[in-house]
Scaffold this motif. Structure first.
Motif, PDB file in Angstrom:
ATOM      1  N   GLU A 236       0.779  -1.295  -0.039  1.00 13.26           N
ATOM      2  CA  GLU A 236       0.052  -0.089   0.068  1.00 13.26           C
ATOM      3  C   GLU A 236       0.829   1.276   0.173  1.00 13.26           C
ATOM      4  O   GLU A 236       0.554   2.285  -0.912  1.00 13.26           O
ATOM      5  N   GLU A 237       1.988   1.504   0.811  1.00 11.62           N
ATOM      6  CA  GLU A 237       2.844   2.410   1.024  1.00 11.62           C
ATOM      7  C   GLU A 237       3.329   2.627  -0.400  1.00 11.62           C
ATOM      8  O   GLU A 237       3.714   3.921  -0.900  1.00 11.62           O
ATOM      9  N   VAL A 238       3.962   1.690  -1.191  1.00 14.73           N
ATOM     10  CA  VAL A 238       4.486   1.796  -2.383  1.00 14.73           C
ATOM     11  C   VAL A 238       3.566   2.389  -3.523  1.00 14.73           C
ATOM     12  O   VAL A 238       3.686   3.492  -4.271  1.00 14.73           O
ATOM     13  N   GLY A 239       2.272   2.040  -3.400  1.00  9.95           N
ATOM     14  CA  GLY A 239       1.125   2.355  -4.073  1.00  9.95           C
ATOM     15  C   GLY A 239       0.841   4.008  -3.746  1.00  9.95           C
ATOM     16  O   GLY A 239       0.871   4.830  -4.804  1.00  9.95           O
TER      17      GLY A 239
ATOM     18  N   GLU B 150      -3.554 -11.945  -0.551  1.00  4.43           N
ATOM     19  CA  GLU B 150      -4.348 -11.000  -0.988  1.00  4.43           C
ATOM     20  C   GLU B 150      -4.965  -9.915  -0.344  1.00  4.43           C
ATOM     21  O   GLU B 150      -5.005  -8.778  -0.863  1.00  4.43           O
ATOM     22  N   ALA B 151      -5.095  -9.915   0.981  1.00  5.41           N
ATOM     23  CA  ALA B 151      -5.397  -8.936   1.731  1.00  5.41           C
ATOM     24  C   ALA B 151      -4.444  -7.790   1.694  1.00  5.41           C
ATOM     25  O   ALA B 151      -4.669  -6.629   1.895  1.00  5.41           O
ATOM     26  N   THR B 152      -2.949  -8.174   1.847  1.00  2.56           N
ATOM     27  CA  THR B 152      -2.030  -7.329   1.891  1.00  2.56           C
ATOM     28  C   THR B 152      -1.945  -6.373   0.472  1.00  2.56           C
ATOM     29  O   THR B 152      -1.620  -5.217   0.599  1.00  2.56           O
ATOM     30  N   LEU B 153      -2.239  -7.245  -0.566  1.00  9.20           N
ATOM     31  CA  LEU B 153      -2.095  -6.554  -1.975  1.00  9.20           C
ATOM     32  C   LEU B 153      -3.323  -5.825  -2.017  1.00  9.20           C
ATOM     33  O   LEU B 153      -3.410  -4.926  -3.286  1.00  9.20           O
ATOM     34  N   ALA B 154      -4.570  -6.145  -1.515  1.00 10.54           N
ATOM     35  CA  ALA B 154      -5.605  -5.335  -2.011  1.00 10.54           C
ATOM     36  C   ALA B 154      -5.490  -3.929  -1.955  1.00 10.54           C
ATOM     37  O   ALA B 154      -6.158  -3.118  -2.909  1.00 10.54           O
ATOM     38  N   PRO B 155      -5.072  -3.216  -0.951  1.00  5.67           N
ATOM     39  CA  PRO B 155      -4.907  -1.748  -1.007  1.00  5.67           C
ATOM     40  C   PRO B 155      -4.381  -1.217  -2.627  1.00  5.67           C
ATOM     41  O   PRO B 155      -4.155   0.024  -3.028  1.00  5.67           O
ATOM     42  N   LEU B 156      -3.078  -2.074  -2.697  1.00  5.75           N
ATOM     43  CA  LEU B 156      -2.267  -1.582  -3.830  1.00  5.75           C
ATOM     44  C   LEU B 156      -2.938  -1.725  -4.969  1.00  5.75           C
ATOM     45  O   LEU B 156      -3.002  -0.866  -5.938  1.00  5.75           O
ATOM     46  N   LYS B 157      -3.819  -3.029  -5.172  1.00  2.00           N
ATOM     47  CA  LYS B 157      -4.656  -2.907  -6.341  1.00  2.00           C
ATOM     48  C   LYS B 157      -5.798  -2.141  -6.330  1.00  2.00           C
ATOM     49  O   LYS B 157      -6.314  -1.639  -7.414  1.00  2.00           O
ATOM     50  N   ALA B 158      -6.334  -1.561  -5.241  1.00  2.00           N
ATOM     51  CA  ALA B 158      -7.359  -0.388  -5.370  1.00  2.00           C
ATOM     52  C   ALA B 158      -6.742   0.706  -5.824  1.00  2.00           C
ATOM     53  O   ALA B 158      -7.614   1.445  -6.635  1.00  2.00           O
ATOM     54  N   LEU B 159      -5.494   1.150  -5.649  1.00  2.00           N
ATOM     55  CA  LEU B 159      -4.732   2.228  -6.093  1.00  2.00           C
ATOM     56  C   LEU B 159      -4.628   2.020  -7.441  1.00  2.00           C
ATOM     57  O   LEU B 159      -4.603   3.179  -8.355  1.00  2.00           O
ATOM     58  N   PHE B 160      -4.055   1.049  -7.800  1.00  2.00           N
ATOM     59  CA  PHE B 160      -3.678   0.509  -9.270  1.00  2.00           C
ATOM     60  C   PHE B 160      -4.422  -0.563  -9.780  1.00  2.00           C
ATOM     61  O   PHE B 160      -3.934  -1.858  -9.754  1.00  2.00           O
ATOM     62  N   PRO B 161      -5.614  -0.576 -10.380  1.00  2.00           N
ATOM     63  CA  PRO B 161      -6.430  -1.825 -10.864  1.00  2.00           C
ATOM     64  C   PRO B 161      -5.802  -2.610 -11.882  1.00  2.00           C
ATOM     65  O   PRO B 161      -6.115  -3.485 -12.137  1.00  2.00           O
ATOM     66  N   ASN B 162      -4.982  -1.766 -12.744  1.00  2.00           N
ATOM     67  CA  ASN B 162      -4.514  -2.362 -13.740  1.00  2.00           C
ATOM     68  C   ASN B 162      -2.855  -3.012 -13.294  1.00  2.00           C
ATOM     69  O   ASN B 162      -1.673  -2.575 -13.522  1.00  2.00           O
TER      70      ASN B 162
END
Length: 566
Positions: free
Chosen positions: A326-329, A354-366
């Motif tokens: 998330e912080e990287v995002g 996936e729970a850890t990756l979810a915020p990054l995917k929310a910021l960058f859906p692609n």
């Protein structure tokens, strides 16, 4: 009857009034919908948390992330002044040809250590060591017994014939030792100290080579000094950036992954994400997962007896903790990359899944990886071999328009140096020490304030030319001896700036303001020659070294060396 008729007309008279009121309500609803935040243009992100088990910390307020990072007048996909510098690694006239200096009956073999990228540094340094000793180099043996458990040999990852032919003017290379008296020749095995310099090799190995004629150096990682003469440093660059070419199957599959990323978007970011459980356990950091996280990571840490317990808050404060996904995002969004940006993620197992990756995917859906870009059948020839899979990630990251990392492992360092050599493509290293305080207080500021602070703190961490003084940092990360200035291109650029500057008052941007504020600061990088042990490196606290501040030179745990090597 007249009264009755009038009563029957009342409902008819109410219809126009009801229509007017309904229309007014509809218009009000439409107006309010325009004022409401767009779900596309804004993201509401929680602070990082690893799990939601009982005992976790209380949920923190949300940060409203605007789709625009607030960056103005800055090209997100290139570095300033990149056109003025280029990679230059040709040998000087004084650098004698291999045929003239190679001594007969003098052979050097090496056994590498660690993952793909640590082995790459070992191969590069082995060529230079053979040159120092005027010896014939036997194609290096790759580490097949390490933590990474990859049985691949050199020729299954690198094009061995290209390697030999490209280096023929610098060092004589053979595929295997010749037979001795008709029998297989087993070389004398020994080990040289870490960071051994030119004189060290001459003093320690020449007498042995004179007697044994064939020597194999074991666990060959970081066995060559960071400080060498210019011609030897340029030889390092010729090996790393030109002689080491992946095999055709790896090149073809890697190119296919790059094409599929390009088919989706003109530009893309590649993220090398190290967030495995073992990495986090080693770091001693805490990421908000409560008692469950503390117990799980503590159990992993107990595998390594030499690891001491660290204060998680202090580790984070001193910039030694890998950034969360998330912080990287948030870092990337603050730098101006919007949610439509395509991102390729090279990672192993992510703690929390996936729970850890979810915020990054929310910021960058692609969001893509080699597993989403290619089928299992396509990845089949590579999937059982960690080094071949790492080679595919290496290619996609190398070809990306922007490369970002949350760690300072060997892949991050080698790619940083490579991207400098081949045109200074944007390479973002998080300024973890400065960003730590910002992430803590981000809910107490506006998004514009947060983004502006990120851009200020990242000055000097974006892959720009001359960010780092020559000689600072590891050579593979900062190959200063192999970066030259194009004087003609610089002259033309200065003329253009001079012409454009006439009659105009320059506008201050965030990056420019940061330059002004920090113009008297000298960016400090750790110097491997000055790092004698893990303690001294931890105490040095160089604020623009990314992530773990880990010194592989002195670890008493071989598995740790291998785990953290890439």
């Amino acid at each position: 009857m007249a009264l009755l008729r009038r009563r029957h007309h009342y409902p008819l008279r109410l219809i126009p009034a009801i229509s007017v009121v309904s229309a007014a309500i509809l218009l009000l609803f439409v107006f309010l919908s325009f004022l409401a935040p767009s779900p596309v243009d804004n993201d509401h992100i929680h602070r990082p948390r690893i799990s939601n088990d009982v005992g976790d910390d209380e949920a923190a307020p949300k940060l409203r992330v605007l789709n625009s990072g607030g960056v103005h007048l800055r090209d997100l996909w290139s570095t300033k002044n990149a056109g003025v510098y280029y990679g230059c690694s040709n040998a000087s006239i004084k650098f004698a040809k291999a045929a003239a200096i190679t001594q007969p009956n003098r052979y050097l073999a090496i056994a590498t250590s660690g993952g793909l990228n640590q082995q790459r540094t070992g191969i590069t340094d082995a060529v230079v060591a053979a040159r120092i000793l005027n010896a014939t180099l036997v194609v290096p043996k790759l580490d097949q017994k390490s933590f990474w458990k990859d049985a691949s040999n050199f020729s299954e990852i690198f094009d061995v014939d290209w390697f030999i032919s490209y280096l023929e003017k610098d060092v004589k290379v053979i595929k295997e030792l010749p037979r001795r008296r008709g029998q297989i020749w087993n070389p004398y095995t020994m080990r040289v100290p870490r960071k051994c310099n030119e004189q060290c090799y001459i003093n320690r190995l020449l007498p042995v080579l004179g007697k044994k004629h064939a020597v194999q150096l074991t666990k060959f990682d970081y066995r060559l000094s960071n400080r060498l003469g210019t011609d030897l440093q340029k030889l390092r660059c010729r090996v790393n950036y030109h002689a080491l070419k992946f095999t055709q199957p790896i090149l073809e599959m890697g190119a296919k992954l790059v094409r599929r990323m390009r088919a989706r978007s003109k530009h893309y970011i590649a993220l090398h994400l190290r967030f495995e459980p073992d990495m986090l356990a080693f770091s001693g950091c805490y990421y908000g997962g409560g008692d469950k996280e503390r117990k799980e990571l503590a159990k992993i840490r107990r595998r390594w007896k030499t690891l001491h317990n660290h204060n998680p808050e202090r580790e984070r404060r001193q910039g030694r903790c890998p950034l969360t996904p998330e912080e990287v995002g948030l870092l990337l969004r603050a730098l101006g990359y919007d949610r439509e940006t395509h991102i390729y993620v090279a990672s192993g197992e992510v703690y929390g899944g996936e729970a850890t990756l979810a915020p990054l995917k929310a910021l960058f859906p692609n969001f893509y990886s080699k597993d989403t870009l290619a089928s299992q059948d396509e990845l089949g020839p590579f999937s059982s071999f960690s080094s071949r899979m790492a080679a595919l990630d290496f290619m996609v990251c190398d070809e990306s328009d922007v490369f970002v990392t949350n760690n300072n492992g060997n892949m991050a360092k080698i790619l940083a140096g490579r991207r400098r050599y081949f045109g200074h493509k944007p390479t973002i290293r998080p300024n973890a020490k400065k960003l730590y305080k910002l992430f803590l207080s981000r809910d107490n500021m506006t998004w514009e304030e947060f983004a502006s602070s990120v851009r200020m703190f990242q000055r000097g961490f974006m892959g720009e030319p001359k960010e780092v003084r020559p000689g600072r940092g590891g050579f593979h990360e900062n190959p200063a001896a192999c970066i030259c200035e194009d004087s003609e291109a610089k002259r033309k650029m200065d003329l253009v700036r001079k012409e454009h500057g006439k009659g105009f008052i320059p506008i201050k941007r965030d990056m420019d303001v940061a330059d002004d504020q920090n113009m008297n600061d000298e960016l400090e990088w750790s110097d491997p020659e000055d790092e004698d042990d893990l303690t001294s490196q931890r105490e040095s606290n160089f604020h623009n070294e990314t992530s773990l501040e880990y010194d592989p030179f002195s670890s008493e745990e071989p598995e740790l060396d291998e785990l953290l090597s890439d």
